[in-house]
Design an enzyme around this catalytic site. Structure first.
Site, short mmCIF file in Angstrom:
data_model
loop_
_atom_site.label_atom_id
_atom_site.label_comp_id
_atom_site.label_asym_id
_atom_site.label_seq_id
_atom_site.Cartn_x
_atom_site.Cartn_y
_atom_site.Cartn_z
N CYS A 167 47.85 38.75 30.63
CA CYS A 167 46.46 39.19 30.43
C CYS A 167 46.31 40.68 30.69
O CYS A 167 45.29 41.26 30.32
CB CYS A 167 45.51 38.46 31.37
N LYS A 219 53.01 17.34 9.17
CA LYS A 219 53.99 18.33 8.73
C LYS A 219 54.09 19.53 9.64
O LYS A 219 55.06 20.26 9.62
CB LYS A 219 53.66 18.77 7.31
N HIS A 228 45.44 35.63 14.54
CA HIS A 228 44.99 36.98 14.19
C HIS A 228 44.39 36.99 12.79
O HIS A 228 43.37 37.62 12.53
CB HIS A 228 46.16 37.97 14.22
N HIS A 267 47.51 31.71 30.47
CA HIS A 267 48.92 31.72 30.11
C HIS A 267 49.74 30.59 30.74
O HIS A 267 50.87 30.34 30.34
CB HIS A 267 49.55 33.07 30.46
N HIS A 319 50.06 36.38 13.75
CA HIS A 319 50.14 34.95 13.43
C HIS A 319 48.81 34.45 12.88
O HIS A 319 47.88 35.24 12.65
CB HIS A 319 50.64 34.15 14.63
N CYS A 369 48.03 38.95 36.30
CA CYS A 369 48.75 38.27 35.21
C CYS A 369 49.23 39.33 34.23
O CYS A 369 48.42 40.07 33.67
CB CYS A 369 47.87 37.25 34.50
N CYS A 418 48.02 31.69 35.99
CA CYS A 418 46.95 32.18 35.13
C CYS A 418 46.46 31.02 34.27
O CYS A 418 47.27 30.33 33.65
CB CYS A 418 47.48 33.30 34.22
N LYS A 478 54.88 19.79 15.00
CA LYS A 478 55.83 20.32 15.99
C LYS A 478 55.73 21.83 16.12
O LYS A 478 56.35 22.44 16.97
CB LYS A 478 57.25 19.91 15.62
ZN LIG Z 1 47.19 35.46 31.81
#
Ligand SMILES: [Zn+2]
Length: 545
Positions: free
Chosen positions: A148, A321, A39, A173, A36, A145, A170, A324
């Site tokens: 993680c 734009k 990255h 997350h 995404h 987690c 966590c 959301k």
């Molecule tokens: Zn985590």
């Protein structure tokens, strides 16, 4: 103070000394999903950094790759009804590698942690630590987690609310941790607390930016615990050579890619010429692994430590734009389809200070594209080429009437080069682009003041010399800009280079040195200037679906 090793704390790590390559890494990315924007942000930054250093004539090694072991990948593969290796193969070949190609990432290598060149060398590395007594068997129970892939310290957890009321979450997350108890192997990381603190003190630039450094210092000053480095509850990982019922903790496996990819245990000459990394680029969520665990592992193995761990901030999605959408919901292709690859590379480096959180939006991208790329820069290039075509039949005239206005531009280009070069060295991409586009503005201002279209009407010898000087000055300014922008927007810079007819006289663009880019007068009179394609065409209206 515990165990002393071979790491010399007085030596500045990294650097460009000897024949060593300037070595930059991205994190290796989890293959549990397609890449995404986050990255791509890290990978483009590393690409700009390494292209810049290549353009300085340095030997460079740019590494990226994928992290393919661990419970998270295993679970994703199971959900999709394939083996973890099949899952990884599919994502690497259809998503990861194609995106880097699309974004013009010039990485020198792409490592996958399922490759034998990695797994075998990792086994040798941990066997070596085991033989040295750095690894012991114990039992561990604690909050874990899955996101993680790590045990959490109780103090790091946050209290759940709403559906997670009463549970510990966590902090990264926002999901409940699981209590996990395992017999496993431990790395004696607690023995490295003092040595790490000494190393950080001796190398104040090791962790950047300062906020990241402070966070790590605070964490290590509490004292490190030994690190659980094996798992026996699942088997998708690298087996410990002395106890194959255990697989290596995925983070220890992953961090070692920075060594195995450059010949650790296999090609000593390459390893010596590349390792350690000068810059590990990381997101701030994985800072501790790189700034604490990784150097402790290297100290234990007696290997040199990296030059710098640079933690960039979060990309935040703003504007109407995209408001959301979550970061993970926007594919880089959605943006490159509309704005183009070079504008994409430019935008994220220009709009967000590297090292800080920054929001981006469709609206901001559109505004910068239009004003900075299309109007200021693209329009400058096409106007200059058009005027050389119109007034001099496309043959670049000589500058014979330099005055204060021209001399000011000569100095401004030299300053922009010098300043941008030192800012890229510090990974201040935004600052470097400020310098470059500040110069673009000066050249535009110069043309506005000199009004070559009016000077052209003066057919006297003096008038024509003046016109020639103005257009030469503008074209030579573009020559400098092509060099400075090549690491950021390689396709655009090549088009500009071709339009200036520079290659026939000066050689290929990538062979031009950043250090020389500010030296005035390189483009010779007589070069054939052509009006190439428009560098940044007007954007299509975005059709809302
Ligand atoms: Zn985590």
């Amino acid at each position: 103070m515990a165990a002393s090793g071979s790491t010399d704390l007085s030596t500045t790590p990294g650097g460009h000394a000897g024949g060593k390559a300037y070595y930059v890494s991205t994190p290796i990315y989890y293959v549990n999903d397609a890449p995404h924007l986050g990255h791509a942000y890290t990978t483009v930054a590393g690409d700009v950094l390494t292209r810049w250093h290549r353009q300085r004539g340095e030997k460079v090694w740019y590494l990226t790759g994928t992290d393919e072991h661990g419970q998270k990948v295993m679970r994703t593969a199971q959900t999709n009804g394939v083996t973890p290796k099949e899952w990884a193969d599919r994502l690497v070949e259809t998503a990861w590698k194609p995106l880097w190609e699309h974004l013009e990432i010039a990485n020198d290598d792409f490592i996958r942690t399922t490759q034998e060149r990695h797994t075998h060398r990792v086994q040798e590395f941990v066997q070596d630590l085991y033989d040295k007594g750095e690894i012991y068997k114990g039992s561990y129970e604690g909050p874990y987690c899955v996101g993680c892939e790590e045990f959490k310290l109780p103090g790091d957890l946050i209290d759940g609310t709403g559906e997670y009321e009463g549970q510990k979450l966590c902090p990264i997350h926002g999901r409940p941790v699981e209590m996990l108890s395992e017999d496993n192997y431990f790395f004696r990381m607690s023995a490295y607390t003092e040595r790490l603190l000494e190393f950080y003190a001796a190398n104040p630039d090791f962790i950047q930016p300062a906020s990241a450094r402070n966070e790590v210092l605070k964490f290590v000053q509490q004292g490190l615990q030994d690190l659980s480095i094996s798992r026996s509850t699942f088997d998708w990982g690298i087996k410990l050579p002395w106890d194959p019922a255990h697989v290596l903790y995925v983070w220890v496996d992953a961090l070692l890619n920075y060594a195995t990819a450059v010949g650790y245990g296999a090609d000593q000459a390459k390893f010596d010429a590349t390792f350690p990394a000068d810059v590990h680029l990381v997101g701030k969520d994985i800072l501790r692994f790189h700034a604490v665990i990784w150097p402790a592992m290297l100290m234990a193995a007696g290997l040199p430590l990296p030059g710098k761990v640079f933690a960039h901030g979060w990309l935040l999605v703003g504007g109407e734009k995209m408001s959301k959408s979550k970061l993970t919901g926007i594919s880089p292709h959605q943006l490159t389809d509309h704005f183009g690859v070079d504008a994409y590379r430019y935008y994220f480096m220009r709009a967000i200070p590297f090292g800080q959180d920054g929001s981006f939006s469709w609206e901001d991208f559109t505004a910068r594209y239009t004003s900075e790329l299309a109007n200021d820069f693209g329009n400058l290039a096409s106007r200059v080429a058009a005027m050389v075509g119109k007034y001099f039949d496309g043959t670049l005239p000589a500058a014979t009437a330099d005055g204060p206005a021209e001399e000011a531009l000569h100095a401004a280009l030299a300053n922009a080069v010098k300043s941008a070069d030192s800012k890229v060295e510090q990974l201040d991409f935004q600052g470097a682009l400020d310098d470059v586009f500040g110069f673009v503005k000066l050249v535009n201002g110069y043309l506005t003041e000199q009004e070559p279209w009016k000077v052209a009407k003066d057919t006297s010898e003096e008038g024509q010399a003046r016109l020639a000087t103005i257009l030469y000055t503008a074209a030579e300014s573009l020559r400098g800009l092509a060099v400075l922008l090549n690491p950021v927007m390689p396709a655009t810079a090549e088009k500009l280079w071709a339009s200036l007819g520079a290659e026939a006289h000066l050689g290929a663009l990538p062979a031009q040195r950043v250090q020389d880019a500010g030296t005035w007068g390189q483009l010779p009179a007589g070069a054939t200037v052509t009006k190439g394609e428009i560098l940044f065409p007007r954007l299509e209206e975005k059709k809302d679906s």
